[in-house]
Design a protein around this motif. Structure first.
Motif, PDB file in Angstrom:
ATOM      1  N   ILE A  31      56.515  42.704  48.344  1.00  0.00           N
ATOM      2  CA  ILE A  31      55.501  41.797  47.805  1.00  0.00           C
ATOM      3  C   ILE A  31      54.777  42.850  46.617  1.00  0.00           C
ATOM      4  CG2 ILE A  31      52.891  40.872  48.079  1.00  0.00           C
ATOM      5  CD1 ILE A  31      55.432  38.863  49.207  1.00  0.00           C
ATOM      6  N   LYS A  32      54.686  44.077  47.093  1.00  0.00           N
ATOM      7  CA  LYS A  32      53.647  44.933  46.548  1.00  0.00           C
ATOM      8  C   LYS A  32      54.500  45.321  44.974  1.00  0.00           C
ATOM      9  CE  LYS A  32      51.648  49.467  46.071  1.00  0.00           C
ATOM     10  NZ  LYS A  32      51.466  50.758  46.943  1.00  0.00           N
ATOM     11  N   ARG A  33      56.058  45.343  44.958  1.00  0.00           N
ATOM     12  CA  ARG A  33      56.535  45.647  43.712  1.00  0.00           C
ATOM     13  C   ARG A  33      56.730  44.221  42.803  1.00  0.00           C
ATOM     14  NH1 ARG A  33      61.584  48.812  46.657  1.00  0.00           N
ATOM     15  NH2 ARG A  33      60.490  50.715  46.747  1.00  0.00           N
ATOM     16  N   LEU A  34      56.725  42.990  43.572  1.00  0.00           N
ATOM     17  CA  LEU A  34      56.811  41.898  42.938  1.00  0.00           C
ATOM     18  C   LEU A  34      55.563  41.798  42.267  1.00  0.00           C
ATOM     19  CD1 LEU A  34      58.523  39.180  42.297  1.00  0.00           C
ATOM     20  CD2 LEU A  34      57.664  38.173  44.355  1.00  0.00           C
ATOM     21  N   ARG A  35      54.284  41.864  42.743  1.00  0.00           N
ATOM     22  CA  ARG A  35      53.293  41.559  42.233  1.00  0.00           C
ATOM     23  C   ARG A  35      52.832  42.449  40.935  1.00  0.00           C
ATOM     24  NH1 ARG A  35      49.657  41.919  46.945  1.00  0.00           N
ATOM     25  NH2 ARG A  35      49.564  39.638  46.866  1.00  0.00           N
ATOM     26  N   ALA A  36      53.466  43.710  41.208  1.00  0.00           N
ATOM     27  CA  ALA A  36      53.176  44.647  39.931  1.00  0.00           C
ATOM     28  C   ALA A  36      53.939  44.177  38.733  1.00  0.00           C
ATOM     29  CB  ALA A  36      53.756  46.162  40.212  1.00  0.00           C
ATOM     30  N   LYS A  37      54.928  43.228  39.082  1.00  0.00           N
ATOM     31  CA  LYS A  37      55.658  42.788  38.010  1.00  0.00           C
ATOM     32  C   LYS A  37      55.209  41.646  37.378  1.00  0.00           C
ATOM     33  CE  LYS A  37      60.028  45.457  39.106  1.00  0.00           C
ATOM     34  NZ  LYS A  37      61.437  45.338  39.251  1.00  0.00           N
ATOM     35  N   ILE A  38      54.907  40.471  38.197  1.00  0.00           N
ATOM     36  CA  ILE A  38      54.674  39.075  37.901  1.00  0.00           C
ATOM     37  C   ILE A  38      53.189  38.993  37.488  1.00  0.00           C
ATOM     38  CG2 ILE A  38      56.648  38.323  38.919  1.00  0.00           C
ATOM     39  CD1 ILE A  38      54.502  37.000  41.106  1.00  0.00           C
TER      40      ILE A  38
ATOM     41  N   GLY B  71      46.906  39.751  33.578  1.00  0.00           N
ATOM     42  CA  GLY B  71      45.419  39.708  33.897  1.00  0.00           C
ATOM     43  C   GLY B  71      45.073  38.552  34.702  1.00  0.00           C
ATOM     44  N   LYS B  72      46.059  37.859  35.617  1.00  0.00           N
ATOM     45  CA  LYS B  72      45.756  36.898  36.354  1.00  0.00           C
ATOM     46  C   LYS B  72      46.607  36.699  37.477  1.00  0.00           C
ATOM     47  CE  LYS B  72      45.045  31.849  36.998  1.00  0.00           C
ATOM     48  NZ  LYS B  72      45.094  30.315  36.534  1.00  0.00           N
ATOM     49  N   ASN B  73      46.077  36.747  38.796  1.00  0.00           N
ATOM     50  CA  ASN B  73      46.902  36.851  40.077  1.00  0.00           C
ATOM     51  C   ASN B  73      47.574  35.375  40.385  1.00  0.00           C
ATOM     52  OD1 ASN B  73      46.818  39.634  40.189  1.00  0.00           O
ATOM     53  ND2 ASN B  73      45.082  39.535  41.820  1.00  0.00           N
ATOM     54  N   LEU B  74      48.814  35.178  40.642  1.00  0.00           N
ATOM     55  CA  LEU B  74      49.350  33.967  40.996  1.00  0.00           C
ATOM     56  C   LEU B  74      49.820  34.326  42.342  1.00  0.00           C
ATOM     57  CD1 LEU B  74      51.655  32.986  38.027  1.00  0.00           C
ATOM     58  CD2 LEU B  74      49.427  31.891  38.832  1.00  0.00           C
ATOM     59  N   LEU B  75      50.117  35.515  42.941  1.00  0.00           N
ATOM     60  CA  LEU B  75      50.733  36.021  44.290  1.00  0.00           C
ATOM     61  C   LEU B  75      49.633  36.673  44.906  1.00  0.00           C
ATOM     62  CD1 LEU B  75      52.714  36.061  46.328  1.00  0.00           C
ATOM     63  CD2 LEU B  75      53.599  38.394  45.202  1.00  0.00           C
TER      64      LEU B  75
END
Length: 228
Positions: A193-200, A205-209
């Motif tokens: 999840i951490k790696r995916l969040r760093a990419k998407i 500038g806005k979190n989706l995860l």
């Protein structure tokens, strides 16, 4: 793509397992007809690769039990190049047939064709805010930038996107993406999840995860309509 391989030749089964997991598939293995039948009936798969000659129960018997309750696409494998076997399998409800030895690329193409046919009513392009996830081409694009993902990262994103707005626990994610029984000491989900969040998320500038403390994770667009 979640695949069940029912094949008693360990070398063949291991070869298919390696090839399909490298393509980002989640793969379960059964080495006899009894275990294969149990998995096919009690769990959901996108497609099943079923050998004809199996110990315990042969492939035809497994196929008949499956067809009495489910329409999961099935491709049958046989070492016998006999028309009668192919006809029998197709009459019993098989969707396709391959004679050993076969090309892995041909098997992969046939599996993809079967899953596309099985999901003809399912959308292959998912949108979450300004993020687009193309399940067929296995691409993720946000703000017109393609995001570089590993096979497992894409599988994780696809699971979250298919269930956008739904909170998924670590246990559910571990089973859907890694096909594993979750061990509370394992941090594989958190790391992924951490790696995916760093990419998407991080570059845009806005979190989706989002992390829902004590419950799990959710992919959703908060605070604004999705773009057309």
């Amino acid at each position: 793509m979640k695949v069940l391989i029912v094949e008693d030749e360990r070398k063949t089964a291991d070869y298919l397992y390696q090839g399909l997991t490298e393509q980002g598939c989640t793969v379960d293995l059964a080495f006899d007809g009894i275990d294969g039948q149990h998995l096919a009936l009690h769990y959901d798969f996108d497609v099943i690769v079923l050998d004809v000659m199996l110990p315990g129960l042969d492939g035809f018997s497994v196929l008949k039990s499956l067809r009495s309750v489910k329409n999961t696409p099935v491709i049958m494998l046989t070492a016998r190049d006999g028309v009668a076997d192919r006809v029998r399998g197709l009459q019993d409800g098989a969707d396709d047939y391959l004679v050993k030895p076969f090309s892995f690329l041909e098997l992969l193409a046939r599996l993809q064709a079967l899953t596309r046919r099985g999901r003809s009513q399912e959308t292959t392009l998912l949108r979450v805010g300004d993020l687009r996830v193309d399940l067929l081409s296995r691409k993720a694009i946000r703000q017109e930038q393609r995001i570089d993902l590993t096979a497992k990262e894409f599988a994780l994103l696809a699971v979250l996107a298919r269930r956008q707005g739904e909170i998924l626990s670590k246990t559910v994610i571990a089973e859907l993406v890694w096909d594993m029984n979750f061990d509370s000491n394992t941090n594989v989900v958190e790391v992924a999840i951490k790696r995916l969040r760093a990419k998407i998320d991080a570059p845009f500038g806005k979190n989706l995860l989002h992390t829902i403390r004590g419950m799990g994770y959710v992919l959703e667009n908060r605070g604004g309509p999705e773009p057309e």
